[in-house]
Design an enzyme around this catalytic site. Sequence first.
Site, PDB file in Angstrom:
ATOM      1  N   PRO A  40       0.847  -1.199   0.000  1.00  0.00           N
ATOM      2  CA  PRO A  40       0.000   0.000   0.000  1.00  0.00           C
ATOM      3  C   PRO A  40       0.874   1.238   0.000  1.00  0.00           C
ATOM      4  O   PRO A  40       1.763   1.380   0.848  1.00  0.00           O
ATOM      5  CB  PRO A  40      -0.782  -0.134   1.312  1.00  0.00           C
ATOM      6  N   MET A  41       0.632   2.147  -0.949  1.00  0.00           N
ATOM      7  CA  MET A  41       1.443   3.363  -1.037  1.00  0.00           C
ATOM      8  C   MET A  41       0.559   4.539  -1.409  1.00  0.00           C
ATOM      9  O   MET A  41      -0.148   4.503  -2.420  1.00  0.00           O
ATOM     10  CB  MET A  41       2.571   3.191  -2.060  1.00  0.00           C
TER      11      MET A  41
ATOM     12  N   GLN B  48      -6.536  -0.534   3.235  1.00  0.00           N
ATOM     13  CA  GLN B  48      -5.767  -0.219   4.442  1.00  0.00           C
ATOM     14  C   GLN B  48      -6.272   1.072   5.085  1.00  0.00           C
ATOM     15  O   GLN B  48      -6.511   2.058   4.390  1.00  0.00           O
ATOM     16  CB  GLN B  48      -4.288  -0.072   4.120  1.00  0.00           C
TER      17      GLN B  48
ATOM     18  N   CYS C 130       3.310   3.771   8.721  1.00  0.00           N
ATOM     19  CA  CYS C 130       3.649   4.971   7.958  1.00  0.00           C
ATOM     20  C   CYS C 130       4.506   5.908   8.803  1.00  0.00           C
ATOM     21  O   CYS C 130       4.099   6.319   9.893  1.00  0.00           O
ATOM     22  CB  CYS C 130       2.385   5.696   7.505  1.00  0.00           C
TER      23      CYS C 130
ATOM     24  N   ASN D  38       8.775  -6.995   4.090  1.00  0.00           N
ATOM     25  CA  ASN D  38       8.718  -5.816   3.230  1.00  0.00           C
ATOM     26  C   ASN D  38       9.977  -4.975   3.442  1.00  0.00           C
ATOM     27  O   ASN D  38      10.445  -4.843   4.564  1.00  0.00           O
ATOM     28  CB  ASN D  38       7.455  -5.013   3.558  1.00  0.00           C
TER      29      ASN D  38
ATOM     30  N   ASP E 131      13.010  -3.138   0.478  1.00  0.00           N
ATOM     31  CA  ASP E 131      14.124  -3.329  -0.458  1.00  0.00           C
ATOM     32  C   ASP E 131      14.014  -4.596  -1.302  1.00  0.00           C
ATOM     33  O   ASP E 131      15.040  -5.169  -1.693  1.00  0.00           O
ATOM     34  CB  ASP E 131      15.467  -3.330   0.297  1.00  0.00           C
TER      35      ASP E 131
ATOM     36  N   ARG F 189       8.465   0.508  -3.391  1.00  0.00           N
ATOM     37  CA  ARG F 189       8.984   1.549  -4.275  1.00  0.00           C
ATOM     38  C   ARG F 189       9.578   1.014  -5.572  1.00  0.00           C
ATOM     39  O   ARG F 189       9.652   1.740  -6.563  1.00  0.00           O
ATOM     40  CB  ARG F 189      10.011   2.389  -3.522  1.00  0.00           C
TER      41      ARG F 189
END
Length: 330
Positions: free
Chosen positions: A17-18, A71, A102, A204, A206, A229
């Site tokens: 989720p971003m 989320q 976050c 989660n 990298d 990312r």
Amino acid sequence: MKISNIDLGKEPVLLAPMEDVTDQAFRLLCREFGASMVYSEFVSSDALIRSVNRSLQKITVCDEERPVAVQIYGRDVDSMVEAARIIESEAHPDVLDINFGCPVKKVAGKGAGAGMLKNIPLMLEITRAVVNAVKLPVTVKTRLGWDHENKIIVDLAEQLQDCGIKALTIHGRTRSQMYTGEADWTLIGEVKNNPRMNIPIIGNGDITTPERARECFDRYGVDAVMVGRATFGRPWIFREIRHFLDTGTHDLEMDNAWKLNVLRQQIIRSVECSQKGEIGGILHVRRHLASSPLFKGIPDFRQTRIRMLRAETQEELMTILDDIEKNWLK
């Protein structure tokens, strides 16, 4: 791996989720390229119960993107419970995820998101209340701890499990690290290897290559990995990872022209799905394009990137991609 009765298959790879990234258009694209489950942008519980239009848009899901998780984040029990019930009755996602990770100041600084890592009793109270308020499987995403001196995730994971969550995602950084430095997976592995843990553990941080995904499954024993990312301007990463996990090879036919066409399709879908019309879709997608690793190595690309970030129409972005293909990506 299963979250409750939702079977995500062997070694699932999830879209993180971003905020301002994982809108419906992008989620659909990632699902098509092999993401095992996708997550919405995070939704403020306070904004949702006030029926803020942007928050209502965020919880809109469709069958083509399932399994999908919505989320939420917040800092008090009542608003989180009410928001969870709204999502269950209005959006009908497969999973409800709580954001306790976050790190940005406007969220964590107000006690929500990773800010909850400084108030574990309230975090657990919220989690327990949300679990009891809905029939959906509830999961949590969090970090190793607030800072280097307070990496509490091993004990916290057990406490969250006792609240009734069905899976736990751990980002391998503390809140104080934000997104800097390398993600530390050792404590994620320690949580997974804790014999008292019986819910799926999702790692989660990298996951940028198929090889890294393979290493995290093999070395740390996680049930799933989550990619964040590294998806920017590269939704096909799920295809790359899935193929490598299943075959151990990279023998995929995805040349530069194919990838450029994926980005063209992303532009079209972003505009089509935008509830703010063409400009809304363009404002969203142009940041993806400007971040794409596809353009790495193109000489003097800075000016082209600026053109992308200033584009206001679909035609402008398409013209820029056409110029790139003609002049550099052959």
